[in-house]
Design a protein around this motif. Structure first.
Motif, PDB file in Angstrom:
ATOM      1  N   ALA A  24       0.829  -1.220   0.000  1.00  0.00           N
ATOM      2  CA  ALA A  24       0.000   0.000   0.000  1.00  0.00           C
ATOM      3  C   ALA A  24       0.857   1.262   0.000  1.00  0.00           C
ATOM      4  CB  ALA A  24      -0.928  -0.008   1.212  1.00  0.00           C
ATOM      5  N   THR A  25       2.018   1.228   0.654  1.00  0.00           N
ATOM      6  CA  THR A  25       2.885   2.402   0.727  1.00  0.00           C
ATOM      7  C   THR A  25       4.143   2.263  -0.134  1.00  0.00           C
ATOM      8  OG1 THR A  25       4.096   1.549   2.643  1.00  0.00           O
ATOM      9  CG2 THR A  25       2.142   2.899   3.091  1.00  0.00           C
ATOM     10  N   ASP A  26       4.325   1.095  -0.755  1.00  0.00           N
ATOM     11  CA  ASP A  26       5.528   0.802  -1.547  1.00  0.00           C
ATOM     12  C   ASP A  26       6.803   1.006  -0.731  1.00  0.00           C
ATOM     13  OD1 ASP A  26       4.227   0.021  -3.873  1.00  0.00           O
ATOM     14  OD2 ASP A  26       4.164   2.060  -4.666  1.00  0.00           O
ATOM     15  N   ARG A  27       6.772   0.563   0.528  1.00  0.00           N
ATOM     16  CA  ARG A  27       7.912   0.750   1.421  1.00  0.00           C
ATOM     17  C   ARG A  27       8.410  -0.603   1.934  1.00  0.00           C
ATOM     18  NH1 ARG A  27       7.608   5.701   4.876  1.00  0.00           N
ATOM     19  NH2 ARG A  27       8.383   6.436   2.902  1.00  0.00           N
ATOM     20  N   VAL A  28       9.729  -0.738   2.010  1.00  0.00           N
ATOM     21  CA  VAL A  28      10.373  -1.934   2.546  1.00  0.00           C
ATOM     22  C   VAL A  28      11.115  -1.536   3.817  1.00  0.00           C
ATOM     23  CG1 VAL A  28      12.104  -3.722   2.131  1.00  0.00           C
ATOM     24  CG2 VAL A  28      10.713  -2.903   0.254  1.00  0.00           C
ATOM     25  N   LYS A  29      10.952  -2.348   4.887  1.00  0.00           N
ATOM     26  CA  LYS A  29      11.673  -2.106   6.135  1.00  0.00           C
ATOM     27  C   LYS A  29      12.446  -3.362   6.515  1.00  0.00           C
ATOM     28  CE  LYS A  29       8.698   1.190   8.514  1.00  0.00           C
ATOM     29  NZ  LYS A  29       7.913   1.413   9.750  1.00  0.00           N
ATOM     30  N   LEU A  30      13.656  -3.159   7.009  1.00  0.00           N
ATOM     31  CA  LEU A  30      14.498  -4.240   7.499  1.00  0.00           C
ATOM     32  C   LEU A  30      14.529  -4.151   9.017  1.00  0.00           C
ATOM     33  CD1 LEU A  30      16.671  -6.492   7.091  1.00  0.00           C
ATOM     34  CD2 LEU A  30      18.355  -4.646   7.093  1.00  0.00           C
ATOM     35  N   THR A  41      15.029   1.614   5.896  1.00  0.00           N
ATOM     36  CA  THR A  41      13.762   1.746   5.195  1.00  0.00           C
ATOM     37  C   THR A  41      14.036   2.239   3.780  1.00  0.00           C
ATOM     38  OG1 THR A  41      12.616   2.275   7.248  1.00  0.00           O
ATOM     39  CG2 THR A  41      11.507   2.885   5.226  1.00  0.00           C
ATOM     40  N   ALA A  42      13.322   1.691   2.811  1.00  0.00           N
ATOM     41  CA  ALA A  42      13.496   2.122   1.420  1.00  0.00           C
ATOM     42  C   ALA A  42      12.142   2.136   0.722  1.00  0.00           C
ATOM     43  CB  ALA A  42      14.446   1.184   0.681  1.00  0.00           C
ATOM     44  N   ASP A  43      11.997   3.043  -0.225  1.00  0.00           N
ATOM     45  CA  ASP A  43      10.798   3.078  -1.055  1.00  0.00           C
ATOM     46  C   ASP A  43      11.014   2.190  -2.258  1.00  0.00           C
ATOM     47  OD1 ASP A  43       9.368   4.899   0.554  1.00  0.00           O
ATOM     48  OD2 ASP A  43      10.517   6.555  -0.288  1.00  0.00           O
ATOM     49  N   LEU A  44       9.987   1.458  -2.625  1.00  0.00           N
ATOM     50  CA  LEU A  44      10.048   0.549  -3.764  1.00  0.00           C
ATOM     51  C   LEU A  44       8.824   0.805  -4.638  1.00  0.00           C
ATOM     52  CD1 LEU A  44      11.711  -1.825  -4.938  1.00  0.00           C
ATOM     53  CD2 LEU A  44      10.167  -3.353  -3.725  1.00  0.00           C
ATOM     54  N   PRO A  45       8.846   1.895  -5.410  1.00  0.00           N
ATOM     55  CA  PRO A  45       7.669   2.233  -6.214  1.00  0.00           C
ATOM     56  C   PRO A  45       7.336   1.128  -7.215  1.00  0.00           C
ATOM     57  CG  PRO A  45       9.456   3.809  -6.590  1.00  0.00           C
ATOM     58  CD  PRO A  45       9.944   2.796  -5.605  1.00  0.00           C
ATOM     59  N   ASN A  46       6.076   0.820  -7.304  1.00  0.00           N
ATOM     60  CA  ASN A  46       5.540  -0.175  -8.240  1.00  0.00           C
ATOM     61  C   ASN A  46       5.973  -1.599  -7.934  1.00  0.00           C
ATOM     62  OD1 ASN A  46       4.266   1.935  -9.668  1.00  0.00           O
ATOM     63  ND2 ASN A  46       6.171   2.318 -10.745  1.00  0.00           N
ATOM     64  N   GLY A  47       6.630  -1.834  -6.808  1.00  0.00           N
ATOM     65  CA  GLY A  47       6.991  -3.193  -6.394  1.00  0.00           C
ATOM     66  C   GLY A  47       7.716  -3.965  -7.470  1.00  0.00           C
ATOM     67  N   ARG A  48       7.650  -5.262  -7.370  1.00  0.00           N
ATOM     68  CA  ARG A  48       8.263  -6.132  -8.373  1.00  0.00           C
ATOM     69  C   ARG A  48       7.320  -7.295  -8.599  1.00  0.00           C
ATOM     70  NH1 ARG A  48      14.165  -8.534  -9.175  1.00  0.00           N
ATOM     71  NH2 ARG A  48      14.623  -6.354  -9.193  1.00  0.00           N
ATOM     72  N   ARG A  49       6.906  -7.480  -9.804  1.00  0.00           N
ATOM     73  CA  ARG A  49       6.038  -8.598 -10.150  1.00  0.00           C
ATOM     74  C   ARG A  49       6.860  -9.877 -10.223  1.00  0.00           C
ATOM     75  NH1 ARG A  49       1.197  -7.499  -9.295  1.00  0.00           N
ATOM     76  NH2 ARG A  49       0.021  -6.096 -10.584  1.00  0.00           N
ATOM     77  N   THR A  50       6.318 -10.944  -9.660  1.00  0.00           N
ATOM     78  CA  THR A  50       6.992 -12.234  -9.722  1.00  0.00           C
ATOM     79  C   THR A  50       6.015 -13.286 -10.214  1.00  0.00           C
ATOM     80  OG1 THR A  50       6.413 -12.820  -7.460  1.00  0.00           O
ATOM     81  CG2 THR A  50       8.491 -11.655  -7.787  1.00  0.00           C
TER      82      THR A  50
END
Length: 89
Positions: A24-30, A41-50
């Motif tokens: 929902a926010t296109d955000r990744v947290k470790l 924390t990093a933004d990942l716009p549009n995610g990655r389709r798998t």
């Protein structure tokens, strides 16, 4: 602020590592041992389709998959949806 430690080798207790992707926010947290920080924390716009299965311990390099994990993984848990900060073990 999160504090990150080097690997324990075979004699240590190890670390709990969690990666949370919130679509929902296109955000990744470790998280390491339940702690995170602004630098983890990093933004990942549009995610990655798998189209394949979840893979643990590899990284994508310039021309394919490589950089395999050097260590042991004791347990893996995957959840549908992003866990909130208070629920990260």
């Amino acid at each position: 602020m999160a504090r990150f430690a080097r690997a324990d080798g075979r004699d240590g207790i190890g670390h709990r590592v969690a990666v949370v992707y919130d679509d929902a926010t296109d955000r990744v947290k470790l998280y390491v041992d339940g702690q995170t920080g602004a630098g983890a924390t990093a933004d990942l716009p549009n995610g990655r389709r798998t189209s394949g299965p979840l893979q643990i311990g590899r990284a994508r390099t310039g021309d394919g998959w490589g950089e395999y994990l050097h260590g042991d993984v004791d347990e893996v848990r995957a959840f549908a949806g992003a866990l909130p900060d208070g629920r990260i073990p």
